[in-house]
Write a protein that holds these residues in place. Structure first.
Motif, mmCIF file in Angstrom:
data_model
loop_
_atom_site.group_PDB
_atom_site.id
_atom_site.type_symbol
_atom_site.label_atom_id
_atom_site.label_comp_id
_atom_site.label_asym_id
_atom_site.label_seq_id
_atom_site.Cartn_x
_atom_site.Cartn_y
_atom_site.Cartn_z
ATOM 1 N N LEU A 68 -69.436 18.980 1.486
ATOM 2 C CA LEU A 68 -68.798 18.205 2.539
ATOM 3 C C LEU A 68 -68.869 16.723 2.200
ATOM 4 C CD1 LEU A 68 -70.178 19.830 5.825
ATOM 5 C CD2 LEU A 68 -67.812 19.848 5.040
ATOM 6 N N TRP B 43 -69.467 11.385 4.945
ATOM 7 C CA TRP B 43 -69.172 10.954 6.309
ATOM 8 C C TRP B 43 -69.060 12.143 7.282
ATOM 9 C CZ3 TRP B 43 -64.867 12.632 8.929
ATOM 10 C CH2 TRP B 43 -63.829 13.208 8.168
ATOM 11 N N TRP B 44 -68.549 13.275 6.733
ATOM 12 C CA TRP B 44 -68.422 14.480 7.553
ATOM 13 C C TRP B 44 -69.804 15.076 7.852
ATOM 14 C CZ3 TRP B 44 -63.895 18.310 6.277
ATOM 15 C CH2 TRP B 44 -63.634 19.099 7.399
ATOM 16 N N LEU C 259 -71.437 13.071 10.405
ATOM 17 C CA LEU C 259 -70.835 13.322 11.716
ATOM 18 C C LEU C 259 -71.435 14.575 12.359
ATOM 19 C CD1 LEU C 259 -68.687 12.378 13.741
ATOM 20 C CD2 LEU C 259 -67.038 13.867 12.574
ATOM 21 N N PHE C 260 -71.675 15.615 11.547
ATOM 22 C CA PHE C 260 -72.331 16.819 12.043
ATOM 23 C C PHE C 260 -73.730 16.499 12.561
ATOM 24 C CE2 PHE C 260 -69.320 19.726 9.780
ATOM 25 C CZ PHE C 260 -69.079 20.575 10.860
#
Length: 298
Positions: free
Chosen positions: A57, A60-61, A64-65
């Motif tokens: 991933l 940044w993703w 975010l999680f």
């Protein structure tokens, strides 16, 4: 909520959060390992010479999680979500509703105060107040009495001037505020089928409806003995107890011989719920004026 279901919900919620966090971190470690070993950077799937890369991933993703999970944990601390735990803000949907209702009422408090200080007989001629009365009726009364207040089977018509408990402003307001509990006992076991038919024919004769004259004559003394105590000697009803007038050809449960006999045999029981806990006194005042205007207009 029982102790079992309380701990079940708490345990299941926390276990799901822990599982999601573990899956996220475990995949992150595999992605780091893949970056270190070039031969593990693909999934092994090849189609038309195109290899499918096993990329991690984006950072940044992934962050975010993590941020979403932190937000979820904080939310569960502040608001109720873990069994019977109320949250540090002690928030409830009921409290939120009451707050919104109070806020909404403040916006119209001045208008309602003016209406509350106006006599019902004058308020019923106020167009703006009656528009408000229409909305109050639609939201609170129409489901039983019909959108046009014409009533339904077992629910009174409010436009015909035939009031079970009285049609004065005071009585109408009393009915709305405290509700009504109507009950007619069953006479089938006392009278039997044959005498029930006699009384039913006499009841029909009171309103001038088609009936068997001979049976009605035989039913008259039975009516005086068993029914007059509530409906009056002449069958005109007694508003003090909500007993209907049987002489006006207005029927709550139908006026055919069969329907009247069924009412006598099995009795009737109906209830109008009290509105004092749902509507403020000012709204009941406006609603009273609206209902009075319906029967007068008729």
């Amino acid at each position: 909520m029982s102790i079992f279901w309380n701990f079940w919900i708490i345990g299941l919620t926390l276990a799901c959060l822990a599982l999601v966090f573990w899956v996220l971190m475990a995949n992150r470690k595999v992605a780091v390992s893949d970056d270190e070993e070039a031969e593990n950077r693909t999934t092994g799937h090849v189609y038309d010479g195109i290899e499918e890369y096993d990329n991690p991933l984006p950072l940044w993703w992934f962050k975010l999680f993590i941020g979403t999970m932190i937000f979820g944990a904080i939310y569960l601390i502040i608001y109720p979500g873990l069994g019977s735990y109320k949250g540090i803000l002690n928030w409830t949907s009921v409290g939120e509703l009451k707050h919104d209702q109070e806020k909404g009422y403040e916006e119209v408090a001045e208008t309602f105060e003016r209406y509350a200080n106006t006599p019902v007989t004058e308020l019923m001629h106020d167009g703006a107040a009656m528009k408000m009365g229409v909305r109050l009726f639609a939201n609170n009364c129409a489901v039983c009495h019909g959108a046009d207040a014409g009533g339904n089977f077992g629910f009174p018509n409010l436009t015909d001037k035939d009031w079970l408990y009285g049609g004065t402003p005071e009585k109408i307001k009393e009915s709305i505020t405290h509700g009504r509990q109507g009950s007619m006992p069953a006479w089938g076991n006392i009278l039997g089928d044959e005498k029930t038919q006699l009384v039913a024919n006499y009841v029909l004769s009171l309103s001038g409806a088609e009936h068997n004259v001979e049976k009605a004559a035989q039913g008259k003394p039975l009516f005086a003995q068993n029914c007059a105590a509530c409906h009056g000697a002449k069958g005109k009803g007694v508003q003090a107890v909500g007993a209907p007038n049987l002489t006006d050809d207005i029927w709550l449960y139908g006026g055919s011989l069969e329907e009247i006999a069924q009412t006598i045999n099995n009795g009737r029981s109906n209830q109008m719920p009290a509105q004092k806990d749902r509507l403020r006194e000012e709204k009941i005042h406006v609603l009273t004026a609206y209902l009075l205007s319906l029967s007068i207009d008729e």
